[in-house]
Structures are given as C-alpha cells and as structure tokens.
Scaffold this active site. Structure first.
Site, PDB file in Angstrom:
ATOM      1  CG  HIS A 305      -2.047   0.968   1.158  1.00  0.00           C
ATOM      2  ND1 HIS A 305      -1.899   2.304   1.452  1.00  0.00           N
ATOM      3  CD2 HIS A 305      -3.351   0.800   0.800  1.00  0.00           C
ATOM      4  CE1 HIS A 305      -3.074   2.907   1.294  1.00  0.00           C
ATOM      5  NE2 HIS A 305      -3.962   2.023   0.902  1.00  0.00           N
ATOM      6  CG  ASP A 362      -7.988  -2.708  -2.434  1.00  0.00           C
ATOM      7  OD1 ASP A 362      -9.153  -2.322  -2.281  1.00  0.00           O
ATOM      8  OD2 ASP A 362      -7.013  -1.943  -2.420  1.00  0.00           O
TER       9      ASP A 362
END
Length: 427
Positions: A305, A362
């Site tokens: 991320h 995700d």
C-alpha cells in the site's frame, strides 16, 4: 525539534515555523516561502506536502494504524454500526443512544430519490458502467435539491450531507438494477442501512427479501473499513473541488470520478481478477516467480500500500469476514483458497518481507463481494457508497476551516521559453 526550520539560498537565510499535530510528524509551514524566497517546493503526488489540517482520520503507515477521530478501525469494524461511524466522522464523537436514534431516523427518511431521477437513469445505455451512472446521477442531484446547495449556510450543508449519505445506497442499487433490466426497489424504512441496500440490490417486487445477518454484517464491515482514509486521491479531489465553492453534490461527483481510476478504487477488482488468473494454490509458485522477474509484466495485486509499510489493519478484518461469508453461503471457493495460501506465503517470503508487500484490504474485499453476488463492475461503486461519508465529513471540515483557500498547486515549468509568433507561410 527546533521551533524553526532554516533555508539557505543564494547567501540568504530564511526561517519557517514548525507546526505540530496531536500525533504524527511535524510539518514546516512554507506558506510564505514563495513570497520571501521566490522559490517553490517540488513534490509530485504531494507525498511530502500537507495541504490541510484535519481532525478526522489519522494513519501511521509504518505501524499499521488507522484511526477515525482517535478510534482504531478494528474496534469500530467489530463493535459499531455504520450509522455510528457516520455520526462519528461528521460530528467528532460517538453518539449517545438518543443521538444515534435521531441520526438514524434522519438518514432513513432521506433514502428515497426524486421520482424524476428514474427517468434520468433511462437516458443511459443498459451496459453503462455503474460508476459512469453514479457520476451522472450524483452530479445531477443539485438540479433536484436546490434547498441544500448554499455552502455558506451550515444548516443546508448538513442537509446536503445527510442526503448524500442516505441516497448513495439507493443510487448504487438503482445503477445495478438498471443494468439487469429489473425494476427499481424503493427503500424500506424498517431495515438497517446495509440491510436496506442489500434488499434494494438483490430483492425483487415479486417476493419478500430476507436479509441474511451474516451478509449484512459483512457489508457493514466493508462500509466501515472504507468510510474514510485521510487525504487520498478522491478525498483530495473533493476538497479541491469544494475549495472553489462548488456545491456539495458536484464535489462528491468529482470524488466518484477520481475513485473510478484503477490505481485507486479499482484495486479490489484487479486483485480478484489476479486471483482468478492464478486459479488454484498449485499455481502460486509460478506466479510468484513471475512477480519477482523484472522482465515479466505480471504484478501481484492486493499486496502493499502506498501508505501502509507494515500491514493494512483493515485486511485482518476482511480476512476473517471472507471466511465467515463463504462458510455461511456454503461456498468452497478456489479463489479464497488461493488467496489464503498466497497470503501465507507472502508473509514468510523474503522478497515480500523486504519490500513490505503485505496483503491489503483489496486482497480480500473482492472475494467477499463476488461471493455475495456483486459483479466486478459494481465493486468500485460500493467503494464510492461507503466513502461518501468520509468525503462529506472532509468537505464540511474544509468549508469550516478559516484558513481554507481555493486550491492552486504550483508547477515546475519545462516548456519553451518566450518566442515570437511566425506567420504560417514563413514556417
């Protein structure tokens, strides 16, 4: 740390104040930099630039911490309702029982759309992407709700905020129904925010719809985990649009447009497509080898991320939720088996550890949404639905900030220097 930051430039020294937040790194106040020193800073992507002060969300990427108004995201996802989180983001504190009941009542009574908007939907092709529909419909709300577009009126700002939070599930569900050619389902006031959305999405007028509590809880967690995430691309877009004085519906439509990008809101769809491509756990070693090969374009989606350099605190909640949903639905999904095996390998593999590529939110959310029955092109629309409360809270905070100015980033110009026009017959 020193009270001042010093800059030496062309034999001159300049001093700039240091500002400390309640937590996190200090910042250098460079608002007078250009006026005093005649230079700009250069920061593509604004990765080292604070464009605003905010009291809403705090992220410590190195420690894997996400706080909403000081509360850890894990505690909110496990214990609170989405309405509680909405109230918290908007007002700064968790509601009392009476405050929550009043707020829930208000949101529930704003869930219906103006009936003429049903005609507006019919102007789209049936195969239109749900995000294209949501951009158009949300932007059009200002044409239907004139009594909540005056941004100088705190009461109108709050009405607009409530309307956006309340109507977004209806807008998203109608976008889904429209692609199927099924009739729109009106909201039902006795259901929860998430339960109502599930009914409007999957219910039909011909029979009653029973809300599955496990699926309802999963959707509640997904909405909470995506409610706000500090100054990300879409939130910054909402703030930038709002800085011009644009009405709130236009600002949120701008946020939806930004979220549509695959590098932002489309990441869970990309992660699910990757897991489907891998197919089974037996194929994982081959794909990990491809990911490590610099000459292979294959990328492992759902890992790492931009902010979190340790682990994504939302991913742990999503992992447990994925297991609950698939167990409830009786699904033995090779995609989840692949996801679990891939996550286990990544946490032990030196390549992933060195590059700090941990599973993010995700990685699991796409698996959950697919199991519930959402097509992949609805994933980003659901993200927009959940993020609306964060956008609205950030927009309200920006409007109320006495230091707020219209956004006007500077640039490092690298084009031609001044030159004279040459008539076309002389070129």
């Amino acid at each position: 740390m020193a009270d001042k930051a010093k800059l030496s430039l062309d034999g001159k020294e300049f001093e700039y104040d240091m500002i400390s937040g309640s937590v996190g790194p200090d910042v250098i106040d460079i608002r007078k930099l250009y006026g005093e020193a005649g230079v700009f800073t250069y920061d593509p992507g604004f990765t080292s630039t604070a464009a605003c002060q905010s009291q809403i969300t705090y992220i410590d990427g190195d420690a894997g911490i996400l706080l909403h108004r000081g509360y850890p995201i894990e505690q909110l996802a496990e214990n609170s309702t989405f309405m509680e989180v909405c109230y918290l983001l908007l007002n700064g504190e968790l509601p009392t029982g009476d405050e929550l009941a009043k707020f829930t009542y208000t949101i529930t009574r704003h869930t219906m759309l103006h009936e003429q908007l049903a005609t507006f939907y019919r102007g789209f092709r049936r195969d239109a992407h749900p995000m294209a529909v949501m951009c158009g419909v949300v932007g059009a709300l200002s044409a239907f709700y004139h009594d909540s577009t005056d941004i100088t009126d705190p009461k109108q700002r709050m009405i607009a905020s409530h309307r956006l939070i309340a109507k977004m599930p209806t807008i998203a569900a109608m976008a889904y129904k429209y692609t199927l050619g099924q009739p729109f389902m009106y909201p039902q006031n006795n259901l929860s925010y998430t339960g109502n959305f599930l009914r409007m999405t999957f219910g039909v007028p011909a029979e009653p719809y029973e809300v599955n509590p496990v699926i309802e809880r999963a959707m509640r967690r997904i909405f909470i985990l995506h409610a706000d995430h500090e100054q990300n691309a879409s939130t910054s877009t909402v703030r930038l649009a709002g800085s011009s004085g644009a009405n709130p519906f236009a600002c949120i439509a701008a946020g939806i447009a930004c979220l549509w990008g695959p590098a932002h809101g489309g990441a869970n769809e990309a992660a699910l497509n990757m897991l489907r491509e891998i197919g089974t756990p037996a194929n994982i070693p081959k794909y990990i080898a491809r990911a490590k090969d610099k000459n292979d374009p294959f990328l492992l989606m759902g890992f790492g991320h931009r902010v979190y350099k340790n682990f994504d605190p939302r991913a742990k909640v999503m992992q447990a939720t994925a297991e609950e949903v698939l167990k409830e639905l009786g699904i033995s999904d090779p995609v989840l088996d692949t996801a679990q095996e891939l996550a286990a390998i990544a946490l032990k593999d030196d390549y992933f550890i060195e590059k700090k590529l941990y599973p993010n939110v995700d990685f699991y959310s796409g698996v959950i949404l697919s199991a519930i029955g959402f097509p992949t092109d609805m994933f980003t629309a659901l993200f927009a639905l959940a993020r609306t409360v964060g956008w609205v809270a950030q927009w309200n905070e920006m409007i109320s900030d006495p230091e707020q100015k219209i956004g006007r980033p500077r640039q490092l110009y690298t084009g031609p220097v001044q030159r004279d026009y040459v008539p076309v017959d002389q070129r």
